[in-house]
Design a protein around this motif. Structure first.
Motif, PDB file in Angstrom:
ATOM      1  N   LEU A   1      58.627  47.464   1.833  1.00 30.97           N
ATOM      2  CA  LEU A   1      58.608  45.684   1.965  1.00 30.97           C
ATOM      3  C   LEU A   1      57.914  45.446   0.672  1.00 30.97           C
ATOM      4  O   LEU A   1      58.617  44.251   0.169  1.00 30.97           O
ATOM      5  N   HIS A   2      57.869  46.024  -0.815  1.00 36.92           N
ATOM      6  CA  HIS A   2      57.751  45.249  -1.521  1.00 36.92           C
ATOM      7  C   HIS A   2      58.843  44.803  -2.139  1.00 36.92           C
ATOM      8  O   HIS A   2      59.628  43.512  -3.372  1.00 36.92           O
ATOM      9  N   ASN A   3      60.234  45.920  -2.145  1.00 37.88           N
ATOM     10  CA  ASN A   3      61.820  45.649  -2.182  1.00 37.88           C
ATOM     11  C   ASN A   3      62.071  44.774  -2.205  1.00 37.88           C
ATOM     12  O   ASN A   3      63.090  43.806  -2.677  1.00 37.88           O
ATOM     13  N   VAL A   4      61.755  44.136  -0.573  1.00 38.15           N
ATOM     14  CA  VAL A   4      61.976  42.753   0.753  1.00 38.15           C
ATOM     15  C   VAL A   4      61.680  41.840  -0.264  1.00 38.15           C
ATOM     16  O   VAL A   4      62.708  40.286  -0.373  1.00 38.15           O
ATOM     17  N   LEU A   5      60.502  41.378  -1.075  1.00 40.46           N
ATOM     18  CA  LEU A   5      59.247  40.656  -1.182  1.00 40.46           C
ATOM     19  C   LEU A   5      60.045  40.581  -2.495  1.00 40.46           C
ATOM     20  O   LEU A   5      60.203  38.821  -3.077  1.00 40.46           O
ATOM     21  N   MET A   6      60.209  40.978  -3.802  1.00 41.92           N
ATOM     22  CA  MET A   6      61.264  41.470  -4.597  1.00 41.92           C
ATOM     23  C   MET A   6      61.963  40.402  -4.994  1.00 41.92           C
ATOM     24  O   MET A   6      62.606  39.829  -4.919  1.00 41.92           O
ATOM     25  N   LYS A   7      63.607  40.774  -4.062  1.00 41.48           N
ATOM     26  CA  LYS A   7      64.800  40.382  -3.470  1.00 41.48           C
ATOM     27  C   LYS A   7      64.198  38.237  -2.517  1.00 41.48           C
ATOM     28  O   LYS A   7      65.392  37.781  -2.682  1.00 41.48           O
ATOM     29  N   ARG A   8      63.601  38.109  -2.198  1.00 43.04           N
ATOM     30  CA  ARG A   8      62.967  37.420  -1.247  1.00 43.04           C
ATOM     31  C   ARG A   8      62.914  36.656  -2.411  1.00 43.04           C
ATOM     32  O   ARG A   8      63.501  35.337  -2.479  1.00 43.04           O
ATOM     33  N   GLU A   9      62.420  37.038  -3.344  1.00 42.30           N
ATOM     34  CA  GLU A   9      61.910  36.207  -4.890  1.00 42.30           C
ATOM     35  C   GLU A   9      63.493  35.514  -5.664  1.00 42.30           C
ATOM     36  O   GLU A   9      62.990  34.401  -6.225  1.00 42.30           O
ATOM     37  N   SER A  10      63.847  36.545  -6.240  1.00 43.90           N
ATOM     38  CA  SER A  10      65.267  36.238  -6.354  1.00 43.90           C
ATOM     39  C   SER A  10      66.333  35.759  -5.916  1.00 43.90           C
ATOM     40  O   SER A  10      66.096  34.245  -6.191  1.00 43.90           O
ATOM     41  N   VAL A  11      66.668  35.101  -4.311  1.00 41.55           N
ATOM     42  CA  VAL A  11      66.727  34.378  -3.882  1.00 41.55           C
ATOM     43  C   VAL A  11      66.215  32.704  -3.452  1.00 41.55           C
ATOM     44  O   VAL A  11      66.777  31.549  -3.717  1.00 41.55           O
ATOM     45  N   ASP A  12      65.216  33.129  -3.611  1.00 41.96           N
ATOM     46  CA  ASP A  12      63.926  31.153  -4.042  1.00 41.96           C
ATOM     47  C   ASP A  12      64.265  30.785  -4.924  1.00 41.96           C
ATOM     48  O   ASP A  12      64.077  29.681  -5.002  1.00 41.96           O
ATOM     49  N   TRP A  13      64.085  32.125  -6.060  1.00 42.00           N
ATOM     50  CA  TRP A  13      63.925  31.360  -7.579  1.00 42.00           C
ATOM     51  C   TRP A  13      65.415  30.706  -7.841  1.00 42.00           C
ATOM     52  O   TRP A  13      65.319  30.449  -8.767  1.00 42.00           O
ATOM     53  N   GLY A  14      66.654  30.986  -6.992  1.00 45.48           N
ATOM     54  CA  GLY A  14      67.999  31.380  -7.657  1.00 45.48           C
ATOM     55  C   GLY A  14      67.984  31.598  -8.906  1.00 45.48           C
ATOM     56  O   GLY A  14      69.763  31.367  -9.408  1.00 45.48           O
ATOM     57  N   VAL A  15      67.656  33.155  -8.740  1.00 41.19           N
ATOM     58  CA  VAL A  15      68.410  34.021 -10.421  1.00 41.19           C
ATOM     59  C   VAL A  15      69.043  34.976  -9.538  1.00 41.19           C
ATOM     60  O   VAL A  15      68.897  35.066  -8.049  1.00 41.19           O
ATOM     61  N   ASN A  16      70.127  35.625  -9.793  1.00 45.55           N
ATOM     62  CA  ASN A  16      70.633  37.743  -9.309  1.00 45.55           C
ATOM     63  C   ASN A  16      69.725  38.069  -9.746  1.00 45.55           C
ATOM     64  O   ASN A  16      70.004  38.789  -8.414  1.00 45.55           O
ATOM     65  N   PHE A  17      68.475  38.594 -10.521  1.00 46.25           N
ATOM     66  CA  PHE A  17      67.601  39.493 -10.390  1.00 46.25           C
ATOM     67  C   PHE A  17      66.999  39.425 -10.654  1.00 46.25           C
ATOM     68  O   PHE A  17      65.458  38.448 -11.577  1.00 46.25           O
ATOM     69  N   VAL A  18      64.916  39.797 -10.275  1.00 46.71           N
ATOM     70  CA  VAL A  18      63.730  40.147 -10.596  1.00 46.71           C
ATOM     71  C   VAL A  18      63.732  41.636 -10.938  1.00 46.71           C
ATOM     72  O   VAL A  18      64.192  42.387 -10.638  1.00 46.71           O
ATOM     73  N   VAL A  19      62.853  41.705 -11.700  1.00 45.81           N
ATOM     74  CA  VAL A  19      62.184  43.391 -12.048  1.00 45.81           C
ATOM     75  C   VAL A  19      61.242  42.751 -12.426  1.00 45.81           C
ATOM     76  O   VAL A  19      60.445  41.985 -12.466  1.00 45.81           O
ATOM     77  N   GLY A  20      60.303  43.957 -12.063  1.00 47.38           N
ATOM     78  CA  GLY A  20      58.762  44.185 -11.713  1.00 47.38           C
ATOM     79  C   GLY A  20      57.986  45.367 -13.424  1.00 47.38           C
ATOM     80  O   GLY A  20      58.650  45.427 -14.315  1.00 47.38           O
ATOM     81  N   PHE A  21      56.568  44.908 -13.398  1.00 46.70           N
ATOM     82  CA  PHE A  21      55.918  45.571 -14.790  1.00 46.70           C
ATOM     83  C   PHE A  21      54.425  46.179 -13.893  1.00 46.70           C
ATOM     84  O   PHE A  21      54.475  45.826 -12.814  1.00 46.70           O
ATOM     85  N   ASP A  22      54.512  47.391 -14.554  1.00 43.68           N
ATOM     86  CA  ASP A  22      53.609  48.092 -14.188  1.00 43.68           C
ATOM     87  C   ASP A  22      52.083  47.034 -14.415  1.00 43.68           C
ATOM     88  O   ASP A  22      52.483  45.762 -15.503  1.00 43.68           O
ATOM     89  N   PRO A  23      50.776  47.968 -14.196  1.00 44.94           N
ATOM     90  CA  PRO A  23      49.542  46.881 -14.632  1.00 44.94           C
ATOM     91  C   PRO A  23      49.262  46.745 -16.398  1.00 44.94           C
ATOM     92  O   PRO A  23      48.580  45.861 -16.429  1.00 44.94           O
TER      93      PRO A  23
END
Length: 322
Positions: free
Chosen positions: A179-201
């Motif tokens: 689910l985390h990965n799916v939501l990240m991929k959704r961001e990249s598609v919705d934002w019109g970019v190729n990839f997103v990357v995450g950060f820890d706290p």
């Protein structure tokens, strides 16, 4: 509402074929005890805990020009992930490897992806893993995507994800609850970019939805995040091995896993994305800012060629299946 019996079931499956089925080549199911090549028959029982709880692990490799590349590393990770959630395949690692080879051969495509899934198995609609009397094994062979840079030679555009990273004790398990990965991929598609990357706290770089990320510092260090909070990507680890020769010849100063914050990315001479299907990707823009020159850099150029050569010609890492 229709009542569908055995007599009409296959007719209904035939009537609902989809265009994307063309990319599905073969599937092994331990529940069937064999391989199907008709995509309409590539089905899982709904009471497999993989389906309704995400209770399973998987790994994905690729076959290039008839050779299965670096698959031992994928299989090692699969077995570690399975052990971490208490799934043990009765036939062991060797049987999974043999069945994977056989399924690829049945599929008959020299270039393909192969996904091996170890599931908790059917048994109930509850949450307890003990409801499933035995695990299930599924192996799916499907179309291999093109390396990213073949389609986007100018490089990738990346943004920072707003999705919280996975807890460290789960980040290293390649489980089927994505689910985390799916939501990240959704961001990249919705934002019109190729990839997103995450950060820890703590503000340190982690990973993309299905990719690892790293940087080349202006001091000439190739850095990837520490392994504690990310999945140990097989292609990333192989790339690190290849990159050590660039330290020996003076192209790089060092290759290491370290904490990487956003300022490090913005100030980097290069940013890289790496994955099994993608190969190596040069990032030209992060959060609207150019990285380095805004074009694929020299370390990307060298490592990209080295990785491609490794995939196609490293006999010790290839199993020729055709």
């Amino acid at each position: 509402m229709k009542h569908i019996d055995r007599t009409h079931f296959l007719d209904i499956l035939d009537a609902h074929r989809q265009p994307w089925f063309d990319g599905y080549y073969a599937m092994y199911s331990s529940l069937l005890g064999g391989v199907v090549t008709d995509p309409a028959l590539m089905l899982l029982p709904i009471d497999d805990h993989l389906v309704h709880r995400g209770d399973g692990v998987f790994d994905t490799g690729k076959c290039v020009a008839g050779g299965l590349y670096n698959f031992e590393a994928h299989l090692d990770r699969l077995m570690r992930s399975a052990a971490a959630i208490g799934i043990q395949w009765p036939g062991g690692r060797d049987e999974i490897l043999s069945l994977t080879h056989e399924t690829i051969r049945v599929a008959g495509h020299r270039d393909c992806s192969v996904r091996v899934i170890l599931a908790r198995g059917p048994g109930s609609f509850g949450v307890s893993p003990y409801d499933s009397p035995r695990p299930a094994l599924y192996i799916v062979v499907y179309a291999l995507g093109k390396p990213f840079m073949e389609l986007h030679p100018a490089g990738a555009v990346v943004r920072r994800s707003k999705i919280p990273c996975k807890p460290s004790d789960l980040a290293g398990i390649k489980n089927c609850n994505y689910l985390h990965n799916v939501l990240m991929k959704r961001e990249s598609v919705d934002w019109g970019v190729n990839f997103v990357v995450g950060f820890d706290p703590a503000g340190h770089l982690t990973e993309g939805p299905t990719e690892n990320a790293g940087i080349v510092t202006r001091a000439g260090e190739l850095l990837f995040p520490r392994l504690e909070n990310i999945l140990a990507g097989t292609t990333m680890l192989r790339l690190i091995e290849l990159a050590r020769s660039l330290v020996d010849d003076g192209t790089l100063k060092a290759v290491a896993h370290r904490d990487i914050d956003e300022a490090d990315i913005v100030n980097a001479s290069e940013m890289l994305i790496v994955g099994t299907t993608l190969n190596l990707v040069a990032v030209r823009q992060y959060e609207g800012r150019e990285i380095g020159s805004g074009q694929p850099g020299p370390v990307y150029q060298r490592l990209g060629r080295m990785l491609e050569d490794d995939i196609n010609n490293h006999a010790a890492l290839r199993v020729e299946l055709f």
